[in-house]
Structure formats: C-alpha cells, structure tokens
Design an enzyme around this catalytic site. Sequence first.
Site, PDB file in Angstrom:
ATOM      1  N   GLY A  13       0.825  -1.202   0.000  1.00 21.74           N
ATOM      2  CA  GLY A  13       0.000   0.000   0.000  1.00 21.74           C
ATOM      3  C   GLY A  13       0.857   1.248   0.000  1.00 21.74           C
ATOM      4  O   GLY A  13       2.072   1.197   0.178  1.00 21.74           O
ATOM      5  N   THR A 150       5.341   1.588   6.284  1.00 25.02           N
ATOM      6  CA  THR A 150       3.943   1.241   6.560  1.00 25.02           C
ATOM      7  C   THR A 150       3.367   2.243   7.538  1.00 25.02           C
ATOM      8  O   THR A 150       3.993   2.570   8.547  1.00 25.02           O
ATOM      9  CB  THR A 150       3.763  -0.183   7.122  1.00 25.02           C
ATOM     10  N   ASP A 152       1.018   1.644   9.422  1.00 28.56           N
ATOM     11  CA  ASP A 152       0.607   0.908  10.616  1.00 28.56           C
ATOM     12  C   ASP A 152       1.692   0.889  11.691  1.00 28.56           C
ATOM     13  O   ASP A 152       1.407   0.638  12.864  1.00 28.56           O
ATOM     14  CB  ASP A 152       0.266  -0.544  10.259  1.00 28.56           C
ATOM     15  N   GLU A 267      -9.179   0.073  11.864  1.00 27.20           N
ATOM     16  CA  GLU A 267      -9.870  -0.807  10.922  1.00 27.20           C
ATOM     17  C   GLU A 267      -9.697  -2.285  11.284  1.00 27.20           C
ATOM     18  O   GLU A 267     -10.404  -3.148  10.746  1.00 27.20           O
ATOM     19  CB  GLU A 267      -9.367  -0.567   9.497  1.00 27.20           C
ATOM     20  N   TYR A 324      -7.043   6.739   2.981  1.00 26.67           N
ATOM     21  CA  TYR A 324      -6.462   7.086   1.689  1.00 26.67           C
ATOM     22  C   TYR A 324      -5.961   8.527   1.670  1.00 26.67           C
ATOM     23  O   TYR A 324      -4.966   8.842   1.011  1.00 26.67           O
ATOM     24  CB  TYR A 324      -7.478   6.855   0.567  1.00 26.67           C
ATOM     25  N   PHE A 325      -6.656   9.397   2.406  1.00 26.06           N
ATOM     26  CA  PHE A 325      -6.219  10.791   2.503  1.00 26.06           C
ATOM     27  C   PHE A 325      -4.873  10.866   3.203  1.00 26.06           C
ATOM     28  O   PHE A 325      -3.963  11.577   2.772  1.00 26.06           O
ATOM     29  CB  PHE A 325      -7.276  11.586   3.274  1.00 26.06           C
TER      30      PHE A 325
END
Length: 403
Positions: A13, A150, A152, A267, A324-325
Amino acid sequence: MAKQKVAMLTAGGLAPCLSSAVGGLIERYSDIAPDLDLVAYKSGYQGVLLGDSIEITREMREKAPLLHRYGGSPIGNSRVKLTNAADCVKRGLVKEGDNPLRVAAERLANDGITILHTIGGDDTNTTAADLAAYLAANGYNLTVVGLPKTVDNDVVPIRQSLGAWTAAEVGAHFFDNVGNEQTAAPRTLVIHEVMGRHCGWLTAATARAYLQRTSRNQYVDGLMMDAHLKSIDAVYLPEMAFDLDAEAARLKESMDRNGHATVFVSEGACLDAIVAEREAAGETVKRDAFGHVKIDTINVGAWFQKQFASLLNAERSLVQKSGYFARSAPANSDDLRLIQSMVDLAVESALNRVSGVTGHDEAQNGKLRTIEFPRIKGGKAFDLSTAWFAEVMDNIGQKYKEA
C-alpha cells in the site's frame, strides 16, 4: 569486477514516504556513486516479473529533490507475493509451471542488477527476504536492502516505520474538519475509522495528534463550538478488549450530556469477531495473495456504527475514513529526517554488500542498523502501556485493558 547497477521498487500500500525515499535514493547514489546506473521497476515486483522498468536519466537525477514534495509513488506499487505461484499465474505475471522467484532472479540477472532496494512494509520485505535467500542459494550476485514503509508502524523489530508519523498528523487534520459534522444535526455519532489491520499504533497516534492540534483552539463561550464538540469520546484498537454494553452505556451518557459522540476506531478492531460472524453466516471473506483478509470489504467502522447507533439513540450517524487521505500525503519534516537517515544507511549497506532492512532495531536499544531479513515480520502489536497512550486515554476518560 563488473560495474554495479542499482534497481529500486516500491510495493504494497501507499505511505507518505515512497516518493521521498525514491528521491532520496536517487540523490544519495548521485552524490556518492554517480557512475552507477539506476533503474526503477514499475509497480513493484510486478515490474520485475514483467521486465517493466524505468531508466533513471541525468535529468531525473537533477530533479529528484522535487519528489520530496509529493505523496504516492513515482514508480508505482502492487501487491505480489513471489512464493505464491498460483496467484502470479492467475494475474498473468508468470507462465504455468514457472517459479516466480526464479523468474525474478533471472530478470534481475539479465538486467545486470547487483543492488536492489525494496521500499515497503512487512509483506514487501518478507518477499525481499524470500528473494534474497533464493538468490544466495542459487549463486546470484545481488545485494538486497529494504526500507521499512507502513503507516501501521507494525514491522518487527523496527521501532518506527517510514510514513507513520505523517499519516497520524494528516489523519488528525482530516478529522479536524470532519468532526465539525457534529453541528449538522442533534445527537450525531461520528466514527473515524483509521488504518491499522493488526496494530492500533496509527489510530492511537492520530487521536494523540488530533488532541494536540485542538488543544490550541480558542472558542466563543456559550456557543456549541467548544472543547466538548472537538473532543474524542472513545478509541478502539485491535489490542484492546471490547465490551459493547459497557461502552454503549458510557457513550450514551456522553451523547445525552453533550448532544454528540465521537469515536476513533482502528480498521482492525474486532476484526476477528466480525470475520467469524460473517463466515458463520455463510459468507466467503475475500483474502489477498498474502492470505490477509481484504479489509476494505469488511468495513469495521460500519460494524461499530451498526452496534452503537441505536444503543445511543443517535438521530444521525456517519463513518468517515482518513486512510487514503492520510497515506497519500507527502512526508512531513519528522519523516523526511527519518527517511534521510535510513536512505543513507541503505546505500552504505548496499555498496558494502550487506543485505537486510534498515531501521532502529528494538532488540539493540533502538540502534539504526541494517536488520537481518529473517528477523523481519509484520503484525507487531501496539504496546498499550506506552506512556503517551495512557495520557490520551486519561484525556478521553476511557478505561481499557488488553484483549
């Protein structure tokens, strides 16, 4: 000895560091090894398998500093697992019966690549580890050095992954506007879903950044736009136990008192329970090439909305996702400094033929070093005992315990 040739790729991603990391690698090699040829494979490992690459020209080198201004990836991403031959065949990346690792190794060898930089998260770098092991076992002369990306911040054993600080800051900016939706209707529930499949670091850090951002606000006394409206009522992370009835009662009290409720949710919070619930109902949950649940098909925020809206007697509820922002933003000043330090080490390691992933090694007191590939893995849990997180939760007034 044959002249060295450097390739780079970005995969997985997006994160707010990819453009800057690519730019930083181009700049660093141009400064200390300007005679080396540079290429970039398009769309990650897909480009390696297909032989789709970009030659880094002199003009690109001169303009490489511009890349620090942008988010996204200037060379494209994809999710490809080189040990999942069936998926590679299905996607037309290799032929039936081919070993993707062998195809990738031969492509790199045929292209004359002696150094490969992989910029990605745990999946990208564990795939790089598989590739490095195959290359070493089969006599290929290639050094592979990864950079940890990442939002995360969940790569073991790396203290801080590239892009995560920026994602938290930008997510807080996103919600500073979205939170004003509380004024659009009485008894409004707003749920902010933040990225984080297994790890709650980003959600926690975004909440922290938001509280810091709004702590500087000044208000007109007596009107509805006040500290209560710009506050957070709950934070839910994958690492935390979740008691629906207790939390609903607590949030309803806040809703009754203030006329609104604000929730930050990762999420990945309650993900296992949601997946089990759907599979028990006969639904097939989609998974990617790495075996991960396709989290965008689960919609955790909507699940929390469904649980809470009626229990809180909310007249209006909405879920807003900053993912996504936030992940597409350009790197902030903190990440730019981190990127530069990791890029410099990555280039030094590559030229010295030391393979691994650059990062601050938590097993060695946070020393910045090139960490051995076999030690790299994903899914690092967020430590709920972290001091700044305790301060965030004290500010919110929420009690919590580990799952």
